[in-house]
Design a protein around this motif. Structure first.
Motif, short mmCIF file in Angstrom:
data_model
loop_
_atom_site.label_atom_id
_atom_site.label_comp_id
_atom_site.label_asym_id
_atom_site.label_seq_id
_atom_site.Cartn_x
_atom_site.Cartn_y
_atom_site.Cartn_z
N ASN A 1 -34.56 -57.72 29.96
CA ASN A 1 -35.21 -59.03 30.14
C ASN A 1 -36.71 -58.95 30.04
O ASN A 1 -37.40 -59.96 30.24
N GLY A 2 -37.24 -57.76 29.77
CA GLY A 2 -38.68 -57.63 29.65
C GLY A 2 -39.24 -56.65 30.67
O GLY A 2 -38.51 -55.88 31.29
N THR A 3 -40.53 -56.71 30.86
CA THR A 3 -41.23 -55.82 31.80
C THR A 3 -41.20 -56.41 33.20
O THR A 3 -41.58 -57.57 33.40
N VAL A 4 -40.73 -55.58 34.12
CA VAL A 4 -40.68 -56.03 35.52
C VAL A 4 -41.49 -55.06 36.37
O VAL A 4 -41.64 -53.88 36.04
N THR A 5 -42.03 -55.58 37.45
CA THR A 5 -42.82 -54.73 38.37
C THR A 5 -41.90 -54.01 39.33
O THR A 5 -40.79 -54.45 39.61
#
Length: 1050
Positions: free
Chosen positions: A263-267
């Motif tokens: 889903n993309g870049t997550v912290t």
């Protein structure tokens, strides 16, 4: 002879292995064998050999908590080189101490007490007791250290959730306080459990000793196996760094800022720690934003080359960040540190000497073999071989560990003391193979075992000290149960453990080295060690290393330890039991005394170093008790000079028949000297007569250059009334002998009126009547007396006598200047004595003296008859004087009639003679009839002395027994000798002046004239002195020894 196979014997000894020191008995065995205890059991011969009796116990006591919990941290902070130096220095100190210990083992068996026994029997009970108690405290504190190490292992690495005060969520000071409280609670529980086991179940300690030792050996082998495995396959041991800073691993789950997902870049959780929101555009910590997160291998392996990075140390201040030294990071020095609780921080300020102090306890335990010497088959062989082998093994392990840890483990991991950056894992446990639990469980049992050994050995050490009776306050701790268990000592040890030092170990090792070096240098005949590979310089080097380590670790704690040991030493010296163990201190004292005496023989002491070395002559009664105890009180008050004191007495008879009396007299002298606090020696001489015995004392007392220079003897009491004239004749002969020997003489009159040491004069004067110069004795003695608390508040006055032709003002000025240069505070007064007519009383007193003397020579009467005869002579002479009109026989002293300076050709023995020193300034003028010029020039250095001489006019004396009525009539009709009249006149005039000025003085000091050359005038000499001092309460007659005793130079 033992016929069992070698392997079977080894297994049997391993099964029966005991690590308890000598003296511990099995409580259970004692209870089970109560029925047999009544019967005498044969003494079982010691069976332990070198391996089981010395080597393995030393191994177990040396390896401990430091190796498993702190060695990696020491390498990380000090670097491989620095830590290796520390380990080498401590092991060298340990080796030198062991060499000294083996010297003792080769000479005698160390009984209960181990090192205490060595030191006390070599350096004396004072040193032994002081160092023994300190060693006991060190052993006790070591037990406390082992217990705390076990609790740290339990709460941090084994069961963290068992903490009563939760550590989760706490940081900084709060976390430290919670850990400390947990240690207090669990430490008390563990200590109580261990003490209970030692108290009621020592057998279990004995049986578990092999288990504890096996844990230690297996743990060490697991570490070496793990090091080898890292060269093949390093373990996965990640460490997360932000920039070059080590992060606390419990704060995050993934070592990354962000993660790439479908889903993309997550912290990550780390992002949320350093930023204000989980969004990518959140405001984050500047250092977090400027630096990348990296994950490194915590244990890269022995082939990784990490050793070069760990060669040198990195020291931190408390609160500094634990950072990787060879990694760059982006940071602004002006930005304040934020989120500090997310980084691994230094918990204490580190420095080299701190590392020495932390490591040294790991090399203690070398006394385990010597403590068991009574259980060894051949202690003289087993102790050297076993102890040196144990030292070699443990030193090799410690030194190799330093190098291997530096070669296998990353620096930031080494410097992380509590493993905060590696999920709280024990670093050495992760390094070990096959499992970290080998190290964790092994180190836990090892620390517990070491703690039990401390709780077992320390009470027995205290019990040995208490049984010797050195410290009266510790005698209760010498008692225990019927089987020898030190119950009270164990209780005290447990209480001390509750309070939580290796300084005492260092001090103990230092004195072991000192004792061995001292015995070797003194070459005592009984010092015959079997161990030959030794030199005294090694012991001195070991002692110096111990002292250096003490001050390197902590100079203030070193001073505290020395103060404690010094206080115990003085306490034992003054209050402890006196022991004679043939210690080396006695031998050292003998060697020092011999050296000092030889130095004194090189020449006479300088005037600046002159002090009264007194020979005090006392008399004893029929029960051998001292008749003049106040003479020793005066001796104590005169000893501000701290010189030699010899108290002597003379006995009449033969030595063989009077030996027991001499011993009783010596004991009486010692007891009185102790009561009067007179430090010195006593001497009793037996001879055929008292005169010879006194002369022998005068000649033979002292040794070499340490001889008396002054004699103190009391004025004979009631010398006129006594039947025996020996006392006062003995005094006159003593005057002659001291003059010949050039010794000073002090004669106190009315000694019973002198103050005791407990009295205090709140005011008053010490008066000095300076008639002739005697080398300064009259000046020095009042100064010494005023140093004592009895005379401290008395003021000093000096009187000197002037005649009409003397300048009194100039004399006073000169004397004041002289005293100023001598730095003596005293009032000065010049007394003028004018010549006057001789009174009828003087004529009468002289006549009575001569008639009595002549009468006693011619008739032999009893005491009552003699007193009646003397009274009749006195009455008759008084009537004769009244009939003859005294004015007609009055003689005027003048230069024309009786010159004061009569030459020796005209009247060589008419008056008091003075011997003048050519180099000495003229002394203050004195009455013409008392002071006259000397007979010829004397050699330089001789001092002025007064000498009475007697002229015998008239017919020669008749032989004894020729008494007739005509002789007695001649006595009644005799006329007094004119010389005696003049002497009596001068004595009376001087006595009048002294009474007028010094009747209220606390003490009067007078010059004592010399004895007459002609013994026929001995009784007249005593009479003149009696008249001179009549009416004075306390008088000290002083006669100089013929040399200067005081100087203006300092």
């Amino acid at each position: 002879m033992d016929t069992s196979p070698m392997v079977s014997s080894l297994l049997s000894s391993l099964a029966n292995y005991s690590n308890l020191p000598q003296g511990s008995k099995e409580h259970e065995e004692a209870e089970n064998n109560e029925a047999e205890s009544a019967r005498k059991k044969p003494v079982k011969a010691p069976q332990l050999g070198t391996l089981m009796g010395v080597y393995l116990p030393c191994i177990q006591n040396i390896f401990g908590v430091i190796l498993f919990l702190r060695m990696t941290w020491l390498v990380g902070i000090g670097g491989v080189i620095g830590t290796f130096i520390i380990v080498f220095m401590c092991c060298t100190t340990q080796l030198y101490t062991v060499l000294a210990q083996t010297e003792f083992a080769g000479c005698f068996l160390c009984l209960a007490g181990g090192s205490y026994y060595m030191i006390s029997r070599s350096l004396g009970p004072e040193f032994g007791g002081a160092v023994g108690i300190c060693f006991y405290l060190g052993t006790t504190y070591a037990g406390a250290m082992y217990i705390l190490g076990a609790i740290e292992l339990l709460l941090i690495y084994i069961v963290p959730k068992a903490a009563i005060f939760p550590l989760e969520g706490l940081e900084g000071a709060e976390a430290e306080a919670a850990l400390l409280n947990n240690m207090r609670v669990y430490g008390t529980i563990l200590l109580t459990s261990m003490a209970t086991v030692v108290f009621v179940g020592v057998k279990y300690v004995n049986k578990l000793a092999l288990v504890f030792l096996a844990c230690v050996i297996l743990s060490i082998l697991a570490v070496y196996a793990g090091v080898i495995k890292t060269g093949i396959e390093p373990p996965f041991f990640p460490v997360c760094l932000l920039g070059n800073r080590t992060l606390v691993s419990k704060s995050f789950d993934v070592c990354a800022k962000t993660l790439e997902t479908a889903n993309g870049t997550v912290t990550t959780q780390m992002w949320r720690i350093f930023c204000d929101s989980p969004l990518l555009n959140a405001t984050c910590d500047p250092y977090f934003a400027a630096n990348n997160v990296t994950q490194i291998q915590g244990i890269p392996g022995i082939t990784s080359g990490i050793l070069t990075e760990n060669l040198f140390g990195t020291y931190y201040e408390k609160g500094d960040l634990i950072a990787r030294t060879n990694m760059e990071s982006v940071e602004d020095p002006d930005d304040p540190l934020t989120n500090s609780n997310r980084y691994v921080l230094a918990d204490i300020t580190s420095f080299f000497t701190l590392l020495v102090g932390i490591y040294f306890p790991s090399v203690t335990g070398i006394m385990a073999g010597s403590n068991r010497s009574g259980d060894l088959r051949d202690a003289q062989k087993s102790i050297p071989v076993g102890t040196i082998a144990a030292i070699t093994t443990t030193s090799a392990v410690y030194m190799s560990s330093v190098i291997l840890f530096g070669a296998c483990i990353e620096g930031v991991v080494l410097r992380d003391k509590f493993g905060e950056g590696v999920h709280g894992n024990l670093v050495i446990g992760t390094l070990a193979w096959p499992s970290p639990w080998v190290i964790v469980i092994g180190s836990f049992f090892s620390t517990c075992g070491a703690g039990l050994q401390s709780l077992t050995g320390a009470p027995r050490l205290l019990q040995a000290i208490a049984k010797d009776g050195l410290v009266p306050a510790l005698r209760i701790f010498g008692h225990g149960k019927a089987n020898g268990e030190p119950t009270w000592s164990l209780l005290l040890t447990a209480c001390i453990c509750e309070s939580v030092y290796f300084m005492f170990f260092l001090m103990c090792y230092m004195f072991v080295n000192l004792a061995c070096a001292l015995q070797t240098l003194l070459r005592t005949p009984n010092w015959r060690p079997r161990f030959k590979f030794y030199h005294w310089a090694l012991s001195f080097l070991g002692m110096s290393l111990c002292l250096t380590l003490m001050f390197l670790c902590s100079w203030y704690y070193a001073i505290v330890a020395m103060v404690i040991a010094g206080s115990i030493y003085k306490y034992i010296e003054f209050a402890g039991a006196e022991k004679e163990w043939g210690d080396g201190i006695r031998g050292l004292s003998l060697s020092a005394a011999r050296y000092a005496l030889m130095r004194l023989e090189e020449g006479p002491p300088h005037t600046k170093n002159w002090r009264p070395q007194l020979l005090v002559l006392v008399s004893t009664d029929a029960e051998q008790n001292v008749e003049q105890p106040r003479l020793l009180s005066l001796t104590n008050q005169l000893k501000a000079g701290k010189g030699l004191t010899i108290v002597g007495t003379a006995l009449e008879g033969t030595y063989l028949e009077n030996y027991e009396q001499a011993q009783r007299a010596e004991q009486s002298l010692r007891k009185l000297m102790e009561t009067e606090k007179v430090k010195g020696f006593c001497q009793v001489t037996v001879s055929s007569n008292l005169r010879d015995a006194t002369s022998h004392l005068l000649q033979a007392s002292g040794l070499g250059g340490l001889k008396h220079n002054a004699v103190l003897v009391s004025w004979p009491r009631n010398w006129k009334q006594g039947d025996d004239h020996q006392n006062w004749r003995n005094l006159i002969e003593l005057v002659r002998e001291t003059t010949t020997a050039r010794l000073a003489l002090l004669v106190p009159k009315n000694i019973s009126a002198f103050p005791s040491n407990s009295e205090r004069f709140s005011e008053g004067h010490i008066d000095v009547w300076w008639i002739v110069h005697d080398g300064g004795m009259l000046m020095l003695l009042p100064f010494l007396l005023r140093q004592h608390k009895v005379w401290r508040k008395c003021k000093m006055r000096i009187f000197t006598v002037a005649q009409l032709d003397d300048n009194s003002i100039q004399m006073k000025k000169d004397l004041t200047t002289f005293l100023y240069h001598l730095r003596i505070d005293a009032m000065v007064e010049v007394v003028e004595m004018h010549d006057s007519d001789i009174s009828a009383y003087t004529y009468e007193k002289t006549l009575v003296m001569e008639q009595r003397s002549q009468m006693l020579k011619q008739i032999n009467l009893t005491k009552t008859e003699r007193e009646r005869e003397i009274q009749s002579i006195t009455d008759s002479s008084r009537g004769s004087i009244r009939r003859k009109n005294p004015a007609a026989v009055t003689t005027q002293l003048s230069v024309t009639e009786e010159p004061a300076a009569t030459s020796k050709e005209e009247k060589p023995e008419e008056e008091v003679q003075l011997i003048h020193d050519n180099t000495t300034p003229a002394s203050p003028a004195t009455p013409a009839t008392l002071l006259t010029p000397g007979e010829g020039a004397q050699s330089p250095g001789e001092q002025i002395q007064m000498t009475w001489t007697e002229k015998c006019d008239g017919e020669p004396a008749k032989p004894p027994g020729a008494t007739t009525t005509e002789n007695i009539k001649d006595i009644f009709n005799m006329k007094p000798n004119q010389s005696n009249v003049r002497r009596m006149h001068t004595a009376l005039r001087l006595n009048e002046v002294i009474l007028k000025k010094s009747s209220e003085a606390r003490l009067v000091l007078l010059n004592m004239p010399g004895a007459p050359k002609n013994r026929a005038g001995d009784e007249n000499y005593m009479e003149f002195l009696e008249v001179l001092t009549e009416g004075l309460n306390r008088v000290l007659l002083v006669r100089g020894g013929g040399r200067e005793v005081i100087t203006i130079y300092s």
